[in-house]
Design a protein around this motif. Sequence first.
Motif, PDB file in Angstrom:
ATOM      1  N   ALA A 104       9.933  48.336  -1.437  1.00 36.55           N
ATOM      2  CA  ALA A 104      10.340  48.202  -2.795  1.00 36.55           C
ATOM      3  C   ALA A 104      11.776  47.805  -2.802  1.00 36.55           C
ATOM      4  CB  ALA A 104      10.169  49.376  -3.618  1.00 36.55           C
ATOM      5  N   ILE A 105      12.678  48.720  -2.031  1.00 36.92           N
ATOM      6  CA  ILE A 105      14.129  48.563  -2.136  1.00 36.92           C
ATOM      7  C   ILE A 105      14.596  47.189  -1.369  1.00 36.92           C
ATOM      8  CG2 ILE A 105      16.245  49.300  -0.971  1.00 36.92           C
ATOM      9  CD1 ILE A 105      15.165  52.369  -1.385  1.00 36.92           C
ATOM     10  N   VAL A 106      13.686  46.797  -0.239  1.00 37.73           N
ATOM     11  CA  VAL A 106      14.266  45.335   0.134  1.00 37.73           C
ATOM     12  C   VAL A 106      13.796  44.297  -0.717  1.00 37.73           C
ATOM     13  CG1 VAL A 106      13.765  43.980   1.882  1.00 37.73           C
ATOM     14  CG2 VAL A 106      14.017  46.175   2.509  1.00 37.73           C
ATOM     15  N   MET A 107      12.849  44.461  -1.279  1.00 35.73           N
ATOM     16  CA  MET A 107      12.428  43.501  -2.209  1.00 35.73           C
ATOM     17  C   MET A 107      13.390  43.460  -3.533  1.00 35.73           C
ATOM     18  SD  MET A 107      10.310  41.449  -0.833  1.00 35.73           S
ATOM     19  CE  MET A 107      11.105  41.522   0.664  1.00 35.73           C
ATOM     20  N   PHE A 108      13.570  44.791  -4.237  1.00 34.50           N
ATOM     21  CA  PHE A 108      14.458  44.631  -5.169  1.00 34.50           C
ATOM     22  C   PHE A 108      15.722  43.972  -5.031  1.00 34.50           C
ATOM     23  CE2 PHE A 108      17.455  46.810  -8.195  1.00 34.50           C
ATOM     24  CZ  PHE A 108      16.789  46.471  -9.339  1.00 34.50           C
ATOM     25  N   LEU A 109      16.595  44.675  -3.679  1.00 34.20           N
ATOM     26  CA  LEU A 109      17.946  43.949  -3.454  1.00 34.20           C
ATOM     27  C   LEU A 109      17.702  42.393  -2.971  1.00 34.20           C
ATOM     28  CD1 LEU A 109      19.037  46.817  -1.263  1.00 34.20           C
ATOM     29  CD2 LEU A 109      19.759  46.347  -3.468  1.00 34.20           C
ATOM     30  N   ASN A 110      16.772  42.103  -2.770  1.00 35.65           N
ATOM     31  CA  ASN A 110      16.407  40.298  -2.355  1.00 35.65           C
ATOM     32  C   ASN A 110      16.707  39.702  -3.667  1.00 35.65           C
ATOM     33  OD1 ASN A 110      15.768  37.929  -1.670  1.00 35.65           O
ATOM     34  ND2 ASN A 110      13.858  38.756  -0.521  1.00 35.65           N
ATOM     35  N   GLY A 111      15.798  40.296  -4.828  1.00 34.73           N
ATOM     36  CA  GLY A 111      15.984  39.892  -6.090  1.00 34.73           C
ATOM     37  C   GLY A 111      16.990  39.971  -6.616  1.00 34.73           C
ATOM     38  N   VAL A 112      18.042  41.167  -6.486  1.00 34.94           N
ATOM     39  CA  VAL A 112      19.317  41.234  -7.183  1.00 34.94           C
ATOM     40  C   VAL A 112      20.449  40.042  -6.424  1.00 34.94           C
ATOM     41  CG1 VAL A 112      21.466  42.761  -6.876  1.00 34.94           C
ATOM     42  CG2 VAL A 112      19.253  43.755  -7.498  1.00 34.94           C
ATOM     43  N   GLY A 113      19.994  39.921  -5.084  1.00 31.60           N
ATOM     44  CA  GLY A 113      20.886  39.064  -4.366  1.00 31.60           C
ATOM     45  C   GLY A 113      20.589  37.480  -4.993  1.00 31.60           C
ATOM     46  N   HIS A 114      19.600  37.122  -5.147  1.00 34.44           N
ATOM     47  CA  HIS A 114      19.326  35.700  -5.769  1.00 34.44           C
ATOM     48  C   HIS A 114      19.836  35.723  -7.009  1.00 34.44           C
ATOM     49  CE1 HIS A 114      16.839  34.161  -2.495  1.00 34.44           C
ATOM     50  NE2 HIS A 114      16.330  35.221  -2.088  1.00 34.44           N
ATOM     51  N   THR A 115      19.570  36.647  -7.761  1.00 36.46           N
ATOM     52  CA  THR A 115      20.250  36.738  -9.260  1.00 36.46           C
ATOM     53  C   THR A 115      21.791  36.337  -9.293  1.00 36.46           C
ATOM     54  OG1 THR A 115      18.520  37.887  -9.921  1.00 36.46           O
ATOM     55  CG2 THR A 115      20.202  37.947 -11.329  1.00 36.46           C
ATOM     56  N   TYR A 137      14.068  31.854  -9.108  1.00 37.44           N
ATOM     57  CA  TYR A 137      12.935  31.541 -10.192  1.00 37.44           C
ATOM     58  C   TYR A 137      11.862  32.887  -9.818  1.00 37.44           C
ATOM     59  CZ  TYR A 137      14.446  27.268 -11.406  1.00 37.44           C
ATOM     60  OH  TYR A 137      15.898  26.213 -11.708  1.00 37.44           O
ATOM     61  N   SER A 138      11.704  33.256  -8.690  1.00 37.48           N
ATOM     62  CA  SER A 138      10.684  34.483  -8.404  1.00 37.48           C
ATOM     63  C   SER A 138      11.495  35.865  -8.516  1.00 37.48           C
ATOM     64  CB  SER A 138       9.907  34.223  -7.062  1.00 37.48           C
ATOM     65  OG  SER A 138      10.933  34.078  -6.198  1.00 37.48           O
ATOM     66  N   SER A 139      12.575  35.785  -8.541  1.00 36.11           N
ATOM     67  CA  SER A 139      13.259  37.209  -8.661  1.00 36.11           C
ATOM     68  C   SER A 139      12.783  38.100  -9.750  1.00 36.11           C
ATOM     69  CB  SER A 139      14.687  36.824  -8.543  1.00 36.11           C
ATOM     70  OG  SER A 139      15.264  36.361  -7.624  1.00 36.11           O
ATOM     71  N   PRO A 140      12.467  37.489 -11.033  1.00 36.24           N
ATOM     72  CA  PRO A 140      11.958  38.705 -11.803  1.00 36.24           C
ATOM     73  C   PRO A 140      10.738  39.206 -11.396  1.00 36.24           C
ATOM     74  CG  PRO A 140      12.620  36.706 -13.112  1.00 36.24           C
ATOM     75  CD  PRO A 140      12.954  36.393 -11.580  1.00 36.24           C
ATOM     76  N   LEU A 141       9.716  38.502 -10.689  1.00 39.18           N
ATOM     77  CA  LEU A 141       8.422  39.112 -10.120  1.00 39.18           C
ATOM     78  C   LEU A 141       8.837  40.120  -8.844  1.00 39.18           C
ATOM     79  CD1 LEU A 141       6.426  35.721  -9.851  1.00 39.18           C
ATOM     80  CD2 LEU A 141       6.273  37.578 -11.524  1.00 39.18           C
ATOM     81  N   LEU A 142       9.953  39.916  -8.355  1.00 40.70           N
ATOM     82  CA  LEU A 142      10.219  40.891  -7.358  1.00 40.70           C
ATOM     83  C   LEU A 142      10.844  42.319  -8.019  1.00 40.70           C
ATOM     84  CD1 LEU A 142      12.110  38.674  -4.651  1.00 40.70           C
ATOM     85  CD2 LEU A 142       9.813  39.631  -4.495  1.00 40.70           C
ATOM     86  N   PHE A 143      11.585  42.066  -8.944  1.00 41.32           N
ATOM     87  CA  PHE A 143      12.161  43.060  -9.765  1.00 41.32           C
ATOM     88  C   PHE A 143      10.811  44.005 -10.329  1.00 41.32           C
ATOM     89  CE2 PHE A 143      15.767  40.528 -10.893  1.00 41.32           C
ATOM     90  CZ  PHE A 143      16.953  41.110 -10.019  1.00 41.32           C
ATOM     91  N   ALA A 144      10.037  43.250 -11.103  1.00 41.77           N
ATOM     92  CA  ALA A 144       9.004  43.960 -11.839  1.00 41.77           C
ATOM     93  C   ALA A 144       7.954  44.906 -10.875  1.00 41.77           C
ATOM     94  CB  ALA A 144       8.423  43.018 -12.490  1.00 41.77           C
ATOM     95  N   ALA A 145       7.616  44.180  -9.785  1.00 41.93           N
ATOM     96  CA  ALA A 145       7.043  44.458  -8.790  1.00 41.93           C
ATOM     97  C   ALA A 145       7.498  45.863  -7.862  1.00 41.93           C
ATOM     98  CB  ALA A 145       6.024  43.548  -8.006  1.00 41.93           C
TER      99      ALA A 145
END
Length: 170
Positions: A104-115, A137-145
Amino acid sequence: MSTTGNSLRQAPASLSASGFGSPWFALCVAFGLHILDEAITGFLAVYNPTVTILRERWEWFPMPTYDFRGWLTGLIVACTLLLCLTPVAARGMRGLWPWPGFFAIVMFLNGVGHTLFSILGRIVSPVTFPRPAPGFYSSPLLFAASLWLMINCGAPRVWIFNCQPATSST
């Protein structure tokens, strides 16, 4: 309790424990869609030059560069393996406990980075890209999940090291 001819056995405690299968599955799906997003929007055209520049600046920089086929194959294999762990996550099995927090942390940070890089329009000075950044475009999905998985694991306690399914007080 009266018994009939069709008595049902109760599942062992390790199989009937409240798990985190749905949020784990959702994050795996979000990860898969993020891989597709990055592949379609040219992520490696930004990633590889960035890594090359950072290696020139810092010789110790550990990130590799990739060719498209190897990168995509590696991510698909990783996502598939994570997806295959969904039944284990749904059972809430102890051996998986440190991984949902890490995932979850890795994917959350991945979304933060792209944003963040979409806002900045660059990662390092010489490497720029048109906004939004590849994979945005898929970053919000990473954040939510990611947040769903974090919450299901009982955040805000120190769940990355001791992630256990949230239990109700009823």
